[in-house]
Write a protein that holds these residues in place. Structure first.
Motif, PDB file in Angstrom:
ATOM      1  N   ASP A 119      43.069  51.929  37.402  1.00 52.03           N
ATOM      2  CA  ASP A 119      43.391  50.655  38.198  1.00 52.03           C
ATOM      3  C   ASP A 119      42.591  49.636  37.644  1.00 52.03           C
ATOM      4  O   ASP A 119      42.878  48.542  37.682  1.00 52.03           O
ATOM      5  CB  ASP A 119      42.833  51.153  39.497  1.00 52.03           C
ATOM      6  CG  ASP A 119      43.729  52.056  39.985  1.00 52.03           C
ATOM      7  OD1 ASP A 119      45.040  52.102  39.745  1.00 52.03           O
ATOM      8  OD2 ASP A 119      43.605  52.720  41.309  1.00 52.03           O
ATOM      9  N   LEU A 123      44.039  45.939  36.524  1.00 57.69           N
ATOM     10  CA  LEU A 123      43.734  44.868  37.042  1.00 57.69           C
ATOM     11  C   LEU A 123      43.382  43.756  36.152  1.00 57.69           C
ATOM     12  O   LEU A 123      43.723  42.395  36.140  1.00 57.69           O
ATOM     13  CB  LEU A 123      42.615  44.968  38.098  1.00 57.69           C
ATOM     14  CG  LEU A 123      41.942  43.861  38.913  1.00 57.69           C
ATOM     15  CD1 LEU A 123      43.191  43.560  39.922  1.00 57.69           C
ATOM     16  CD2 LEU A 123      40.708  44.364  39.764  1.00 57.69           C
ATOM     17  N   ASN A 132      44.690  38.025  38.919  1.00 63.56           N
ATOM     18  CA  ASN A 132      44.961  39.217  38.210  1.00 63.56           C
ATOM     19  C   ASN A 132      45.715  40.543  39.030  1.00 63.56           C
ATOM     20  O   ASN A 132      46.249  41.279  38.669  1.00 63.56           O
ATOM     21  CB  ASN A 132      43.582  39.811  37.894  1.00 63.56           C
ATOM     22  CG  ASN A 132      42.630  39.186  36.972  1.00 63.56           C
ATOM     23  OD1 ASN A 132      43.306  38.636  36.052  1.00 63.56           O
ATOM     24  ND2 ASN A 132      41.375  39.117  37.009  1.00 63.56           N
ATOM     25  N   CYS A 133      45.512  40.074  40.374  1.00 62.57           N
ATOM     26  CA  CYS A 133      46.290  41.391  41.051  1.00 62.57           C
ATOM     27  C   CYS A 133      47.694  40.887  41.826  1.00 62.57           C
ATOM     28  O   CYS A 133      48.048  41.460  42.672  1.00 62.57           O
ATOM     29  CB  CYS A 133      45.251  41.708  42.285  1.00 62.57           C
ATOM     30  SG  CYS A 133      44.973  40.264  43.533  1.00 62.57           S
ATOM     31  N   ASN A 136      49.999  43.690  43.011  1.00 60.73           N
ATOM     32  CA  ASN A 136      49.597  44.493  44.077  1.00 60.73           C
ATOM     33  C   ASN A 136      48.994  43.778  45.153  1.00 60.73           C
ATOM     34  O   ASN A 136      48.447  44.334  46.108  1.00 60.73           O
ATOM     35  CB  ASN A 136      48.227  45.624  43.478  1.00 60.73           C
ATOM     36  CG  ASN A 136      48.841  46.175  42.389  1.00 60.73           C
ATOM     37  OD1 ASN A 136      48.347  46.011  41.175  1.00 60.73           O
ATOM     38  ND2 ASN A 136      49.761  47.206  42.395  1.00 60.73           N
ATOM     39  N   PHE A 137      49.048  42.432  45.174  1.00 60.78           N
ATOM     40  CA  PHE A 137      48.406  41.466  46.318  1.00 60.78           C
ATOM     41  C   PHE A 137      49.251  41.866  47.602  1.00 60.78           C
ATOM     42  O   PHE A 137      48.376  41.939  48.593  1.00 60.78           O
ATOM     43  CB  PHE A 137      48.555  40.163  45.986  1.00 60.78           C
ATOM     44  CG  PHE A 137      47.685  39.339  46.890  1.00 60.78           C
ATOM     45  CD1 PHE A 137      46.352  39.019  47.012  1.00 60.78           C
ATOM     46  CD2 PHE A 137      48.579  38.408  47.884  1.00 60.78           C
ATOM     47  CE1 PHE A 137      45.759  38.456  47.826  1.00 60.78           C
ATOM     48  CE2 PHE A 137      47.866  37.877  48.828  1.00 60.78           C
ATOM     49  CZ  PHE A 137      46.594  37.696  48.616  1.00 60.78           C
ATOM     50  N   CYS A 407      39.352  34.146  41.824  1.00 54.59           N
ATOM     51  CA  CYS A 407      40.516  34.595  40.767  1.00 54.59           C
ATOM     52  C   CYS A 407      40.266  33.671  39.391  1.00 54.59           C
ATOM     53  O   CYS A 407      40.566  34.479  38.495  1.00 54.59           O
ATOM     54  CB  CYS A 407      41.864  33.948  41.487  1.00 54.59           C
ATOM     55  SG  CYS A 407      42.215  34.828  43.041  1.00 54.59           S
ATOM     56  N   CYS A 412      36.949  39.551  40.382  1.00 54.63           N
ATOM     57  CA  CYS A 412      37.736  40.787  41.224  1.00 54.63           C
ATOM     58  C   CYS A 412      36.738  41.629  41.935  1.00 54.63           C
ATOM     59  O   CYS A 412      37.079  42.069  43.157  1.00 54.63           O
ATOM     60  CB  CYS A 412      38.786  41.273  40.292  1.00 54.63           C
ATOM     61  SG  CYS A 412      39.872  40.134  39.609  1.00 54.63           S
ATOM     62  N   GLY A 418      40.138  42.821  45.671  1.00 46.49           N
ATOM     63  CA  GLY A 418      39.836  43.287  44.388  1.00 46.49           C
ATOM     64  C   GLY A 418      39.199  44.578  44.620  1.00 46.49           C
ATOM     65  O   GLY A 418      39.582  45.697  44.189  1.00 46.49           O
ATOM     66  N   LEU A 421      41.895  47.096  46.406  1.00 41.25           N
ATOM     67  CA  LEU A 421      42.653  47.775  45.381  1.00 41.25           C
ATOM     68  C   LEU A 421      42.051  48.884  44.520  1.00 41.25           C
ATOM     69  O   LEU A 421      42.917  49.708  44.276  1.00 41.25           O
ATOM     70  CB  LEU A 421      43.254  46.692  44.450  1.00 41.25           C
ATOM     71  CG  LEU A 421      44.130  45.800  45.063  1.00 41.25           C
ATOM     72  CD1 LEU A 421      44.556  44.402  44.293  1.00 41.25           C
ATOM     73  CD2 LEU A 421      45.430  46.118  45.715  1.00 41.25           C
TER      74      LEU A 421
END
Length: 426
Positions: A119, A123, A132-133, A136-137, A407, A412, A418, A421
């Motif tokens: 993960d 990321l 970066n996310c 998945n945000f 960001c 993160c 972050g 996640l």
């Protein structure tokens, strides 16, 4: 692998600490990971742990490779003599204090769950994404997002407090003067904010207060100090302003040298410097004690009403001195009033309530939640990534803070989103 990932693993105990041993084979029992230090010195202060049979209290330093200790020249810094554990990803050398005792080392390389590593790598492998996310945000739950947005907005308020504090120090804690300077900066928007601020700082606020009895006098003061009356124009209004400013300049010994000249390039006519300065003059001629009036205002409706001002008569038919157009009112728009609230009034009320020992944070948050969201490119992109991300001004300010301070800087592992996640499978 980044060092801040090691900080995350240690701070949140995201490794198999039940099997943790020093590289010398002694069992490590983590009692308290300590306080994360973001300044110079060891990475974590006042950690408590047990190595073998010995209880320790002290500082912990983290590196990707143990040899980074020498690369960063910690052996020359006495602040590192009280490090009780060196946490590393790869232990490629032994580290000693200046008294020749060895600093115990803990390698995390074989103690981290593979899913968490995957993960983490995912990321930071999305260099083509806007953030970066990005993928998945949308998976972040509403509670986590809203809680983090509130934290981000308060962080942004604290940052804005820095300029207010600086202006207060320069003005001997004159809140009225600071309000004037902040409003001037706000009325100048991004392009002319610094120019308008330099104009406001060139004036003792007592001069503004005396001139506020007459709107024309205020316009002459603002236009003259901003350097907008230097031309020779055969226009009655312009010549009258110039004459009035000449009188004010002599009376109050004013100087406008060093003031940043305002710009017109790429501005919409409604944002031309002369239009905004005329509206600012109207605001101060309408409200003789503007600071007290704004502080006493307890509702958005009341504050909007206070800001309900327009240009003087001349500017209803002009955008610049020479060119005339069909008459129309030039009031502060609702969107502009929102910007004034977001960037000046609410930050100033935040600072003032704190200085007075009052807690007004909840009221200010509620006010921000009732102001419409800003519509810049950052907000538009977040809305594309996840529907419902931004619904009001508090959210939009939070997301600007997120993009700018987290960001863009790849922070993160200091970000609530972050971290969430990474915790999904850890």
């Amino acid at each position: 692998m980044r060092e801040d990932f090691l900080h995350y693993l240690w701070k949140y105990k995201k490794f198999d600490f039940t099997n943790a041993e020093t590289t010398q084979g002694e069992k490590v029992l983590l009692i308290d990971s300590g306080t994360h230090n973001f300044n110079s010195g060891p990475d974590f202060f006042n950690a408590r742990l047990k190595i073998g049979e010995q209880l320790w209290a002290g500082n912990v330093e983290l590196h990707i490779k143990a040899s980074d200790w020498y690369f960063h020249q910690h052996e020359k810094d006495r602040n590192y003599n009280n490090v009780i554990l060196h946490v590393v990803w790869e232990n490629d050398t032994e580290i000693q204090r200046d008294n020749d005792t060895t600093i115990p080392a803990l390698s995390l390389k074989n103690l981290v769950d593979k899913n968490l590593l995957d993960d983490y790598r995912q990321l930071f492998s999305s260099s083509q994404n806007w953030i970066n996310c990005e993928k998945n945000f949308k998976d972040i739950d509403d509670f986590t997002l809203r809680h983090w947005q509130e934290r981000l907005y308060l962080e942004r308020l604290e940052e804005k407090s820095g300029l207010i504090t600086e202006l207060l120090e320069k003005s001997d804690n004159n809140w009225e003067a600071v309000l004037f300077q902040m409003l001037a900066k706000n009325f100048g928007l991004n392009l002319n904010g610094d120019a308008f601020l330099s104009m406001a700082q060139s004036l003792d606020f007592s001069v503004v207060k005396k001139a506020s009895n007459n709107n024309f006098t205020l316009e002459a003061l603002f236009f003259g100090q901003a350097g907008l009356l230097r031309k020779q124009l055969n226009i009655t209004y312009f010549k009258d302003l110039k004459q009035e400013y000449s009188y004010l300049k002599h009376k109050y010994t004013l100087s406008n040298s060093g003031i940043i000249p305002p710009k017109y390039f790429r501005l919409r006519p409604d944002n031309f410097p002369n239009i905004r300065l005329s509206q600012l003059a109207s605001l101060y001629s309408k409200h003789k004690n503007l600071f007290s009036v704004l502080i006493a205002s307890k509702s958005l409706k009341d504050t909007y009403k206070i800001l309900d001002v327009e240009t003087s008569a001349f500017w209803k038919e002009h955008f610049t001195f020479p060119k005339k157009h069909i008459e129309r009112q030039k009031k502060l728009s609702s969107a502009f009033k929102d910007l004034v609230l977001i960037n000046t009034i609410i930050p100033l009320r935040f600072c003032y309530s704190r200085a007075c020992g009052n807690d007004e944070v909840d009221d200010l948050l509620l006010m921000m939640e009732n102001i419409p969201s800003e519509g810049n490119k950052i907000i538009q992109n977040f809305k594309k990534i996840r529907k419902g991300t931004v619904e009001n001004a508090m959210h939009s300010q939070a997301m600007v803070q997120l993009k700018s301070n987290y960001c863009n800087k790849n922070k993160c592992l200091e970000c609530g989103i972050g971290i969430k996640l990474l915790q999904r499978r850890a």
